[in-house]
Design an enzyme around this catalytic site. Structure first.
Site, short mmCIF file in Angstrom:
data_model
loop_
_atom_site.label_atom_id
_atom_site.label_comp_id
_atom_site.label_asym_id
_atom_site.label_seq_id
_atom_site.Cartn_x
_atom_site.Cartn_y
_atom_site.Cartn_z
CB THR A 73 15.47 4.73 2.07
OG1 THR A 73 14.53 4.32 1.54
CG2 THR A 73 15.06 6.06 2.83
CD GLN A 145 10.82 -2.04 -8.19
OE1 GLN A 145 11.14 -3.19 -8.75
NE2 GLN A 145 10.53 -2.11 -6.96
CB SER A 165 17.73 -1.33 -2.93
OG SER A 165 17.26 -1.97 -1.86
CB ALA A 166 21.14 -5.85 -2.04
CG HIS A 167 15.39 -5.52 -0.64
ND1 HIS A 167 13.90 -5.41 -0.57
CD2 HIS A 167 15.37 -4.17 -0.41
CE1 HIS A 167 13.23 -4.27 -0.46
NE2 HIS A 167 14.33 -3.47 -0.44
CB CYS A 292 7.77 2.30 1.44
SG CYS A 292 9.50 1.41 0.86
#
Length: 349
Positions: A73, A145, A165-167, A292
């Site tokens: 984000t 993704q 993004s890491a997660h 989200c």
């Protein structure tokens, strides 16, 4: 006997990898601030730079800059703010907040881009799994993704910047990165110290960064092993099992290129939120769209952009598998979902 819960919401967040956990625990003992010049500071800086190299290598971004952020984000804001970029209505809200929704989307979820240098385009959609063909010279791509699930190399993707993004690939939450092709100008959104090459001020989250590097490295090893091909087979088993029941279920994007793990299922007249709650009570974690925004009762704007009416768009669920998902779990889910769907049809008759 109580069956174990089954987690089928990997596009929302993936379980923490053991490699990431170990790297984060080790980083907790690193005392120094990466901006300090003494030995302790240099040790912290070395940890950050090792992780930066791990992420760059895993993402095929040699010769590019990896700027660590608090997540995709923030990376989207850093990449897109003030640029007047074009986008499509299927973009994630983190990107959609900064771009227009002028780019047309077809019924298969594919976006047409006329002016790549002024456009943003995701590699893969979080709700439908549909994978886009990126044009050369694209301003920004959201690879959140795709990274870790598909063979991705920033060097050949054609974009000037990419969000990751890491997660989503088994790293910790709260850490991501903007990957920038050398020579691309960006304006810092957080100003203060000179961290991250002057592009993102603030003391680096070395624990999260260490976990990100380890997770990225592990994810590409796993990808190379072919495990996601097995996940795609499980996704197909799931869809075939539901389709064989002869109901009115639609599998969104089935005829388009898709992520190997994602199934977006529309059952007109049966609200997605209701399905999520019923399956949760049955022991299965799924979602009704992007994590989200799934807490908001509204139809998926992604599906609306693809031409689904309001009722159908509100009747979607997303099932996203992981590399640890088993065929037994998939078949259990199919059996439980079909039982709930049968009851729904009986009540609606």
């Amino acid at each position: 006997m109580t069956l174990m819960r089954v987690y089928l919401d990997h596009n929302a967040t993936a379980p923490l990898r053991p490699e990431a956990r170990a790297a984060m625990i080790a980083a907790m003992d690193v005392v120094g601030n990466p901006s300090s010049v003494h030995a302790e500071g240099r040790a912290a800086k070395a940890l950050v730079e090792r992780a930066r190299a791990q992420v760059a290598s895993a993402f095929g971004a040699d010769g590019a800059d990896v700027i660590f952020t608090s997540g995709a984000t923030e990376a989207a804001a850093l990449a897109c703010a003030g640029r007047g970029l074009l986008g499509a209505a299927i973009e994630h809200d983190a990107v959609g907040a900064w771009v227009s929704d002028d780019l047309p989307v077809d019924a298969g979820g594919l976006v047409q881009v006329a002016d790549p240098a002024r456009s943003v385009l995701q590699m893969a959609n979080s709700e439908t799994g549909v994978v886009q063909a990126l044009p050369e010279g694209l301003a920004v791509t959201d690879a959140t993704q795709a990274f870790g699930k598909l063979p991705v190399a920033f060097n050949w993707c054609g974009a000037q910047m990419a969000l990751i993004s890491a997660h989503k690939l088994g790293g910790p939450k709260g850490i991501g990165a903007l990957v920038v092709r050398r020579g691309t100008e960006i304006a810092a959104q957080l100003r203060g110290g000179g961290q991250e090459m002057g592009r993102r001020a603030g003391t680096e989250n070395i624990i999260g960064i260490a976990g990100f590097g380890a997770a990225a490295e592990a994810a590409v090893r796993e990808l190379a092993s072919g495990v996601w091909d097995d996940v795609a087979k499980l996704r197909n088993i799931l869809e075939n099992s539901l389709e064989a029941a002869g109901n009115k279920t639609i599998f969104v994007g089935k005829d388009s290129p898709r992520l190997p793990n994602t199934s977006c299922i529309v059952t007109p007249g049966w609200k997605g939120e209701t399905q999520v709650m019923q399956m949760d009570l049955a022991g299965f974690a799924i979602s009704a769209g992007s994590a989200c925004s799934s807490g908001k009762v509204r139809a998926s704007r992604v599906l609306r952009a693809m031409g689904f009416d309001e009722g159908a768009a509100a009747s979607a669920i997303r099932v996203s598998l992981g590399t640890q998902t088993t065929e037994e779990q998939v078949l259990r889910f199919a059996e439980a979902w079909l039982a709930k769907e049968k009851k729904h049809r009986a009540r609606a008759a």
